[in-house]
Design a protein around this motif. Structure first.
Motif, PDB file in Angstrom:
ATOM      1  N   GLN A  61     -10.655   7.976 -11.349  1.00  0.00           N
ATOM      2  CA  GLN A  61      -9.623   8.963 -11.050  1.00  0.00           C
ATOM      3  C   GLN A  61      -8.803   8.557  -9.836  1.00  0.00           C
ATOM      4  OE1 GLN A  61     -11.682  12.686 -10.685  1.00  0.00           O
ATOM      5  NE2 GLN A  61     -11.715  13.042 -12.892  1.00  0.00           N
ATOM      6  N   ILE A  62      -9.464   8.073  -8.802  1.00  0.00           N
ATOM      7  CA  ILE A  62      -8.754   7.632  -7.601  1.00  0.00           C
ATOM      8  C   ILE A  62      -7.841   6.467  -7.933  1.00  0.00           C
ATOM      9  CG2 ILE A  62      -9.060   6.524  -5.345  1.00  0.00           C
ATOM     10  CD1 ILE A  62     -11.633   8.231  -5.073  1.00  0.00           C
ATOM     11  N   LEU A  63      -8.342   5.515  -8.707  1.00  0.00           N
ATOM     12  CA  LEU A  63      -7.521   4.361  -9.075  1.00  0.00           C
ATOM     13  C   LEU A  63      -6.332   4.767  -9.941  1.00  0.00           C
ATOM     14  CD1 LEU A  63     -10.254   1.664  -9.768  1.00  0.00           C
ATOM     15  CD2 LEU A  63      -8.767   1.867  -7.780  1.00  0.00           C
ATOM     16  N   SER A  64      -6.538   5.726 -10.833  1.00  0.00           N
ATOM     17  CA  SER A  64      -5.421   6.140 -11.684  1.00  0.00           C
ATOM     18  C   SER A  64      -4.370   6.896 -10.885  1.00  0.00           C
ATOM     19  CB  SER A  64      -5.918   6.992 -12.851  1.00  0.00           C
ATOM     20  OG  SER A  64      -6.423   8.218 -12.385  1.00  0.00           O
ATOM     21  N   LEU A  65      -4.777   7.613  -9.843  1.00  0.00           N
ATOM     22  CA  LEU A  65      -3.802   8.317  -9.003  1.00  0.00           C
ATOM     23  C   LEU A  65      -3.044   7.368  -8.081  1.00  0.00           C
ATOM     24  CD1 LEU A  65      -5.805  11.498  -7.985  1.00  0.00           C
ATOM     25  CD2 LEU A  65      -3.873  11.356  -9.558  1.00  0.00           C
ATOM     26  N   ASN A  66      -3.678   6.285  -7.673  1.00  0.00           N
ATOM     27  CA  ASN A  66      -3.062   5.334  -6.747  1.00  0.00           C
ATOM     28  C   ASN A  66      -2.574   4.075  -7.442  1.00  0.00           C
ATOM     29  OD1 ASN A  66      -3.448   6.752  -4.257  1.00  0.00           O
ATOM     30  ND2 ASN A  66      -5.630   6.388  -4.541  1.00  0.00           N
ATOM     31  N   LEU A  67      -2.330   4.172  -8.720  1.00  0.00           N
ATOM     32  CA  LEU A  67      -1.992   2.990  -9.502  1.00  0.00           C
ATOM     33  C   LEU A  67      -0.718   2.308  -9.008  1.00  0.00           C
ATOM     34  CD1 LEU A  67      -2.855   1.318 -11.930  1.00  0.00           C
ATOM     35  CD2 LEU A  67      -1.488   2.815 -13.359  1.00  0.00           C
ATOM     36  N   PHE A  68       0.298   3.074  -8.664  1.00  0.00           N
ATOM     37  CA  PHE A  68       1.575   2.491  -8.269  1.00  0.00           C
ATOM     38  C   PHE A  68       1.823   2.590  -6.770  1.00  0.00           C
ATOM     39  CE2 PHE A  68       2.198   3.617 -12.762  1.00  0.00           C
ATOM     40  CZ  PHE A  68       2.467   2.357 -13.238  1.00  0.00           C
ATOM     41  N   GLU A  69       0.794   2.878  -6.011  1.00  0.00           N
ATOM     42  CA  GLU A  69       0.907   2.945  -4.558  1.00  0.00           C
ATOM     43  C   GLU A  69       0.514   1.601  -3.962  1.00  0.00           C
ATOM     44  OE1 GLU A  69       1.930   5.607  -2.726  1.00  0.00           O
ATOM     45  OE2 GLU A  69       2.312   6.701  -4.589  1.00  0.00           O
ATOM     46  N   LYS A  70       1.092   1.293  -2.818  1.00  0.00           N
ATOM     47  CA  LYS A  70       0.746   0.054  -2.125  1.00  0.00           C
ATOM     48  C   LYS A  70      -0.327   0.349  -1.084  1.00  0.00           C
ATOM     49  CE  LYS A  70       5.098  -2.346  -2.698  1.00  0.00           C
ATOM     50  NZ  LYS A  70       6.202  -3.010  -2.014  1.00  0.00           N
ATOM     51  N   THR A  71      -1.416   0.926  -1.545  1.00  0.00           N
ATOM     52  CA  THR A  71      -2.538   1.273  -0.680  1.00  0.00           C
ATOM     53  C   THR A  71      -3.646   0.254  -0.896  1.00  0.00           C
ATOM     54  OG1 THR A  71      -1.986   3.604  -0.981  1.00  0.00           O
ATOM     55  CG2 THR A  71      -4.151   3.104  -0.084  1.00  0.00           C
ATOM     56  N   PRO A  72      -4.204  -0.283   0.178  1.00  0.00           N
ATOM     57  CA  PRO A  72      -5.343  -1.194  -0.003  1.00  0.00           C
ATOM     58  C   PRO A  72      -6.475  -0.497  -0.748  1.00  0.00           C
ATOM     59  CG  PRO A  72      -4.525  -1.300   2.237  1.00  0.00           C
ATOM     60  CD  PRO A  72      -3.812  -0.164   1.581  1.00  0.00           C
ATOM     61  N   LEU A  73      -7.147  -1.230  -1.583  1.00  0.00           N
ATOM     62  CA  LEU A  73      -8.168  -0.677  -2.463  1.00  0.00           C
ATOM     63  C   LEU A  73      -9.271   0.038  -1.694  1.00  0.00           C
ATOM     64  CD1 LEU A  73      -9.214  -0.444  -5.372  1.00  0.00           C
ATOM     65  CD2 LEU A  73     -10.398  -2.605  -5.004  1.00  0.00           C
ATOM     66  N   PHE A  74      -9.809  -0.604  -0.675  1.00  0.00           N
ATOM     67  CA  PHE A  74     -10.922  -0.004   0.050  1.00  0.00           C
ATOM     68  C   PHE A  74     -10.503   1.266   0.776  1.00  0.00           C
ATOM     69  CE2 PHE A  74     -13.901   0.411   3.625  1.00  0.00           C
ATOM     70  CZ  PHE A  74     -15.063   0.532   2.894  1.00  0.00           C
ATOM     71  N   SER A  75      -9.293   1.288   1.332  1.00  0.00           N
ATOM     72  CA  SER A  75      -8.852   2.499   2.035  1.00  0.00           C
ATOM     73  C   SER A  75      -8.605   3.646   1.055  1.00  0.00           C
ATOM     74  CB  SER A  75      -7.608   2.223   2.871  1.00  0.00           C
ATOM     75  OG  SER A  75      -6.518   1.893   2.044  1.00  0.00           O
ATOM     76  N   ALA A  76      -8.144   3.340  -0.149  1.00  0.00           N
ATOM     77  CA  ALA A  76      -7.948   4.397  -1.152  1.00  0.00           C
ATOM     78  C   ALA A  76      -9.286   4.976  -1.600  1.00  0.00           C
ATOM     79  CB  ALA A  76      -7.184   3.848  -2.353  1.00  0.00           C
ATOM     80  N   LEU A  77     -10.274   4.128  -1.752  1.00  0.00           N
ATOM     81  CA  LEU A  77     -11.578   4.591  -2.214  1.00  0.00           C
ATOM     82  C   LEU A  77     -12.391   5.263  -1.113  1.00  0.00           C
ATOM     83  CD1 LEU A  77     -12.555   1.603  -4.511  1.00  0.00           C
ATOM     84  CD2 LEU A  77     -11.790   3.874  -5.198  1.00  0.00           C
TER      85      LEU A  77
END
Length: 98
Positions: A61-77
């Motif tokens: 769910q987090i990955l699908s919400l941040n799919l088009f954001e330029k957020t580093p993976l670890f910080s998004a998770l």
């Protein structure tokens, strides 16, 4: 053998989030299943590499919400997003420079 097929499709529905197949040919169904399995394995690797306590469903769910954001993976998770990134987060030019 039919019961094994039923169990396989039940597992696919529960874990790979495939609700419907987009194609009807053997190749289309196999391609969609392999893509879903690949995504599942990649998310499992991310979860293990970063020792995340979140469930696979939460990570997806987090990955699908941040799919088009330029957020580093670890910080998004992890939920820790830097409010002052080094590079601009937008790629649109300003119309007026005030």
């Amino acid at each position: 053998m039919r019961w094994q097929v039923e169990l396989f499709f039940k597992w696919i529905k529960q874990h790979l989030r495939i609700k419907a197949f987009y194609g009807t040919s053997d190749n289309a169904v196999k391609t969609q299943v392999w893509i879903a399995i690949s995504v599942y394995v990649l998310v499992a690797i991310i979860k293990k590499e970063h020792n995340l306590d979140r469930s696979m469903n939460e990570i997806l769910q987090i990955l699908s919400l941040n799919l088009f954001e330029k957020t580093p993976l670890f910080s998004a998770l992890s939920g820790k997003i830097d409010p002052n990134p080094e590079e601009p987060r937008h790629n649109q030019l300003s119309l007026f420079d005030f």
